[in-house]
Write an enzyme that holds these catalytic residues in place. Structure first.
Site, PDB file in Angstrom:
ATOM      1  N   GLU A  69     113.093  78.205 -10.148  1.00 42.08           N
ATOM      2  CA  GLU A  69     113.425  78.646 -11.497  1.00 42.08           C
ATOM      3  C   GLU A  69     114.804  78.093 -11.789  1.00 42.08           C
ATOM      4  OE1 GLU A  69     115.306  79.978 -14.313  1.00 42.08           O
ATOM      5  OE2 GLU A  69     115.475  81.871 -13.221  1.00 42.08           O
ATOM      6  N   CYS A 107     119.794  82.049 -18.168  1.00 45.87           N
ATOM      7  CA  CYS A 107     118.959  80.853 -18.304  1.00 45.87           C
ATOM      8  C   CYS A 107     118.027  80.952 -19.501  1.00 45.87           C
ATOM      9  CB  CYS A 107     118.165  80.597 -17.024  1.00 45.87           C
ATOM     10  SG  CYS A 107     117.241  82.025 -16.433  1.00 45.87           S
TER      11      CYS A 107
END
Length: 463
Positions: free
Chosen positions: A231, A265
């Site tokens: 990720e 993010c």
């Protein structure tokens, strides 16, 4: 980089921690593997009480855990408490759902001669988790809870600036009744990651972090034929259509970009606004950002925290300067942020064109890129013109139309009338340079299990 607690608000280094030695690493792998051999033999209902106890302890001592997060990486205290609660909710999700999600599956077969085909899901072994600093508890919980439920054990290499968070989480799991070796924090230098991954007892690695780190770790994992999930970064598009409720949308835009000081993010980094409402949006958004109060993250009145370190703040400031050099317009917004601490003045970037490298970059701080679209088709094209593909959102007064538009955006997650959300019962992950694999739900639970076929066949041999 050495493992150390440095308060991002004061700049004071409070404590340092020695790197794990070769003998520390070897002992941790051996203990994790030995614990796995007994942990995997327990039934899921025998494993999950540990997860429930961890959730209970997190809630019971929420303020103390939150203060450790705030001390080490600067998150405002209310957001840190919310992170602790989210971590508890993740543990509880797997308490409630793991047994059903991991249940044996009877497979429909075309020919009775194929027998009784059953798919079972069994743990692989020791997994290495490499996690970042921006959500130091949540990032652990979302990999640890499913892996423990599945029967695996975990080694943690946390970010170097949150060592006390890592230690606190390890102690939490011991207090919850997890056997030693079920979850082990290692102050592991980057140079020692390969030493862990090449050990045959380590079965895979899950990383959340930068593209550079992800590429390096994935390459190392592939070298030793170990599974990896990644990720990585994101530059979420925040599409505002001409019919959007402007007041609600602006409020969500300010929050979506500035929670955790923009160090998320999935924060709303690229705001793509229909040209019909562009000027009105920009005016209201600028006023909303200007109203944010920066200060001590331990102060309940603070709305904008410092960045995680002075190094991080300097990097964002340099990014802004380079964007301006390439033709962007940068407007600093609001009262001047404190000179003490790793603060970055909230900044709005306009006139950012595709020939400007900033157009494709991720700004990990309170920097908003505002882009104009002539219509919905162009808005989608701009959203998809990105190296990243993590989250995104569409704001419109017609949710069903927003749903259809969301299907055209190439990311792992899209929300209609809300910034990208993080919850215990929603999957998380992306595509393109945002990585691969999924965390949470059954998707995360089954990333590191052996999907084994057992087929009971009772027919005569053909010869």
């Amino acid at each position: 980089m050495a493992f150390a607690t440095t308060n991002p608000y004061t700049g004071e280094t409070l404590k340092t921690f020695p790197d794990a030695t070769d003998s520390d690493i070897a002992a941790a792998i051996t203990l994790a593997d030995n614990t796995f051999k007994s942990w995997r033999e327990l039934t899921i209902p025998q494993r999950t009480p540990v997860l429930q106890k961890a959730a209970d302890l997190l809630r019971k001592d929420k303020r103390r855990f939150a203060e450790i997060i705030t001390l080490e990486m600067g998150k405002i205290l209310a957001e840190a408490e919310a992170e602790v609660e989210l971590s508890a909710a993740i543990f509880e999700y797997y308490v409630k759902h793991s047994e059903k999600l991991l249940a044996d599956e009877q497979l429909p077969v075309a020919d009775p001669a194929e027998g009784q085909a059953v798919l079972i899901h069994q743990p692989l072994g020791v997994i290495l988790a490499i996690e970042p600093w921006n959500f130091p508890f949540y990032q652990i919980a979302r990999i640890l809870a499913p892996q423990l439920a599945a029967g695996n054990t975990l080694l943690l290499k946390h970010a170097s600036n949150v060592p006390q968070c890592a230690e606190a989480f390890q102690q939490l799991m011991l207090d919850a009744g997890l056997p030693a070796g079920g979850f082990t924090n290692l102050f592991l230098p980057h140079t020692k990651i390969e030493d862990v991954l090449k050990d045959p007892r380590v079965q895979g690695v899950a990383l959340t972090g930068s593209e550079t780190a992800g590429a390096s770790v994935a390459q190392t994992a592939a070298k030793y034929l170990k599974k990896s999930t990644l990720e990585l970064g994101g530059a979420d598009a925040f599409l505002v259509l001409a019919d959007a409720d402007l007041e609600k949308t602006v409020n969500w835009a300010v929050f979506g970009r500035h929670w955790n000081a923009g160090q998320v993010c999935v924060s709303s980094k690229r705001m793509i606004i229909n040209e019909k409402i562009y000027d009105a949006f920009l005016e209201k958004y600028t006023a909303g950002v200007a109203a944010l109060k920066a200060g001590d993250p331990m102060d309940p009145a603070t709305q904008l925290a410092p960045l995680s370190s002075q190094r991080a703040a300097d990097a964002v400031k340099q990014q802004i300067a380079k964007a301006v050099e390439q033709g962007a317009t940068a407007i600093e917004v609001g009262e001047k942020v404190p000179t003490q601490g790793a603060f970055v003045q909230p900044t709005i970037l306009t006139n950012v064109t595709p020939d400007n490298p900033a157009y494709y970059e991720e700004f990990f701080g309170p920097v908003s890129m505002i882009l104009k679209a002539k219509d919905d088709e162009e808005a989608v094209n701009i959203a998809n013109d990105s190296h990243f593909g993590l989250g995104g959102s569409v704001f419109t007064s017609n949710p069903q139309y927003g749903y259809q538009l969301a299907k055209k955006i190439t990311t792992g997650m899209v929300y209609v009338n809300h910034p990208t959300m993080v919850k215990a019962d929603l999957p998380f992950g992306g595509v393109k340079r945002s990585g691969y694999g999924r965390e949470l739900l059954g998707l995360g639970l089954k990333e590191f299990v052996n999907h084994k076929l057992i087929d009971i066949v009772d027919i005569d041999a053909p010869f």
